[in-house]
Design a protein around this motif. Structure first.
Motif, PDB file in Angstrom:
ATOM      1  N   LYS A  17       0.800  -1.221   0.000  1.00  0.00           N
ATOM      2  CA  LYS A  17       0.000   0.000   0.000  1.00  0.00           C
ATOM      3  C   LYS A  17       0.836   1.275   0.000  1.00  0.00           C
ATOM      4  O   LYS A  17       0.358   2.347  -0.368  1.00  0.00           O
ATOM      5  CB  LYS A  17      -0.959   0.013   1.197  1.00  0.00           C
ATOM      6  CG  LYS A  17      -2.077  -1.009   1.073  1.00  0.00           C
ATOM      7  CD  LYS A  17      -3.054  -0.883   2.231  1.00  0.00           C
ATOM      8  CE  LYS A  17      -4.205  -1.872   2.084  1.00  0.00           C
ATOM      9  NZ  LYS A  17      -5.179  -1.765   3.191  1.00  0.00           N
ATOM     10  N   LEU A  20       4.007   3.239  -4.975  1.00  0.00           N
ATOM     11  CA  LEU A  20       3.372   3.739  -6.188  1.00  0.00           C
ATOM     12  C   LEU A  20       3.982   2.954  -7.345  1.00  0.00           C
ATOM     13  O   LEU A  20       5.150   3.116  -7.669  1.00  0.00           O
ATOM     14  CB  LEU A  20       3.635   5.242  -6.370  1.00  0.00           C
ATOM     15  CG  LEU A  20       3.008   6.190  -5.341  1.00  0.00           C
ATOM     16  CD1 LEU A  20       3.440   7.621  -5.618  1.00  0.00           C
ATOM     17  CD2 LEU A  20       1.485   6.088  -5.372  1.00  0.00           C
ATOM     18  N   SER A 212      -4.200  11.262  -6.892  1.00  0.00           N
ATOM     19  CA  SER A 212      -3.957   9.826  -6.720  1.00  0.00           C
ATOM     20  C   SER A 212      -4.594   9.066  -7.880  1.00  0.00           C
ATOM     21  O   SER A 212      -5.613   9.484  -8.423  1.00  0.00           O
ATOM     22  CB  SER A 212      -4.519   9.310  -5.391  1.00  0.00           C
ATOM     23  OG  SER A 212      -5.932   9.333  -5.394  1.00  0.00           O
ATOM     24  N   THR A 214      -5.567   5.020  -8.895  1.00  0.00           N
ATOM     25  CA  THR A 214      -5.673   3.655  -8.367  1.00  0.00           C
ATOM     26  C   THR A 214      -6.445   2.768  -9.335  1.00  0.00           C
ATOM     27  O   THR A 214      -7.416   3.217  -9.949  1.00  0.00           O
ATOM     28  CB  THR A 214      -6.404   3.649  -6.999  1.00  0.00           C
ATOM     29  OG1 THR A 214      -5.770   4.579  -6.123  1.00  0.00           O
ATOM     30  CG2 THR A 214      -6.393   2.272  -6.365  1.00  0.00           C
ATOM     31  N   GLY A 222      -7.041  -2.340  -4.008  1.00  0.00           N
ATOM     32  CA  GLY A 222      -6.599  -1.259  -4.879  1.00  0.00           C
ATOM     33  C   GLY A 222      -5.087  -1.273  -5.079  1.00  0.00           C
ATOM     34  O   GLY A 222      -4.338  -1.591  -4.153  1.00  0.00           O
ATOM     35  N   ARG A 224      -2.075   1.263  -6.256  1.00  0.00           N
ATOM     36  CA  ARG A 224      -1.783   2.673  -6.524  1.00  0.00           C
ATOM     37  C   ARG A 224      -0.750   2.809  -7.649  1.00  0.00           C
ATOM     38  O   ARG A 224       0.240   2.084  -7.693  1.00  0.00           O
ATOM     39  CB  ARG A 224      -1.273   3.353  -5.261  1.00  0.00           C
ATOM     40  CG  ARG A 224      -2.292   3.365  -4.126  1.00  0.00           C
ATOM     41  CD  ARG A 224      -1.665   3.842  -2.831  1.00  0.00           C
ATOM     42  NE  ARG A 224      -1.342   5.262  -2.896  1.00  0.00           N
ATOM     43  CZ  ARG A 224      -0.374   5.842  -2.204  1.00  0.00           C
ATOM     44  NH1 ARG A 224       0.397   5.110  -1.406  1.00  0.00           N
ATOM     45  NH2 ARG A 224      -0.158   7.131  -2.294  1.00  0.00           N
ATOM     46  N   ASN A 226       1.847   5.242 -10.036  1.00  0.00           N
ATOM     47  CA  ASN A 226       2.688   6.440  -9.988  1.00  0.00           C
ATOM     48  C   ASN A 226       2.205   7.433 -11.047  1.00  0.00           C
ATOM     49  O   ASN A 226       2.433   7.239 -12.238  1.00  0.00           O
ATOM     50  CB  ASN A 226       4.145   6.059 -10.236  1.00  0.00           C
ATOM     51  CG  ASN A 226       5.096   7.212  -9.976  1.00  0.00           C
ATOM     52  OD1 ASN A 226       4.701   8.382  -9.990  1.00  0.00           O
ATOM     53  ND2 ASN A 226       6.352   6.896  -9.746  1.00  0.00           N
TER      54      ASN A 226
END
Length: 232
Positions: A17, A20, A212, A214, A222, A224, A226
């Motif tokens: 989590k 990224l 953000s 996702t 989820g 994430r 970059n």
């Protein structure tokens, strides 16, 4: 907070989590972490640095995903004369005039996913605006669903045209395909949609635009992405 199932918890272990991920890694992870027995939809969620309360910071548009969404879309076209034939030739599931408006009004008929209308039909369509609006079916010029080019609109919709629109929380949620597409096709769809969202950045938006990014499968964890490594 609802209790998570065993499959979800196992899949969640694969995702860090705090990381990224670059786009390729994210697409590989999101396909690995699918927890359903059916072919899950992969959803993109983008939180933007805009204030949707201001008209000059709205973000809305459409784009055709290179590989579609994986979903069969039923299209209703409301038009007159030759435009009805044009819509049928392009692959519309239903095409006609006021008889369909009456069917919606009197029979609560909604066996379609997208409604396309010619501008000269909008006066009639307005009669059922109250029932179309809450279902997200009201035709709109900004989404390309109010047009005389009904053939083109039907073909694009069937090919995988998606609409993106920022909500009150400044978030855009759009499906980008199915797990069965595999990482490469998902990445191409992802980049196509993200490029459109980036190009739609309002001039009035200040500071960081992509807060953000996702991706996640139906009921999956989820992943994430970059945001600084997205643009082609």
């Amino acid at each position: 907070m609802p209790k998570r199932g065993k499959k979800y918890l196992e899949s969640a272990k694969l995702v860090d989590k705090s990381t990224l991920y670059d786009v390729k890694e994210a697409m590989e992870l999101v396909t690995k972490t699918s927890v359903t027995k059916f072919d899950s939809t992969v959803e993109l969620a983008v939180r933007l640095g805009v204030d949707p309360r201001h008209a000059d910071q709205q973000v809305r548009g459409t784009t055709v995903l290179p590989h579609g969404t994986g979903k069969s879309v039923r299209v209703l076209v409301l038009a007159k004369g030759d435009k009805i034939k044009e819509a049928e030739a392009a692959g519309a599931d239903y095409a006609g005039g006021e008889e369909y408006v009456e069917k919606i009004q009197n029979e609560n008929w909604f066996d379609f996913d997208v409604l396309i209308a010619t501008p000269d039909m909008m006066g009639v369509v307005g009669k059922i605006g109250r029932v179309l609006g809450p279902k997200g079916l009201m035709p709109n010029p900004k989404s390309g669903t109010v047009t005389f080019e009904v053939g083109k609109a039907v073909e694009e919709t069937k090919a995988g045209k998606v609409e993106y629109r920022v909500d009150k929380a400044a978030i855009i949620n759009v499906p980008i395909g199915k797990v069965s597409f595999g990482p490469e096709k998902l990445e191409e769809n992802f980049r196509s949609l993200m490029n459109a969202i980036i190009k739609a950045k309002p001039a009035a938006a200040k500071g960081r635009y992509l807060k953000s990014v996702t991706v996640a499968t139906t009921m999956g964890p989820g992943v994430r992405v970059n945001g600084s490594k997205i643009v082609d």
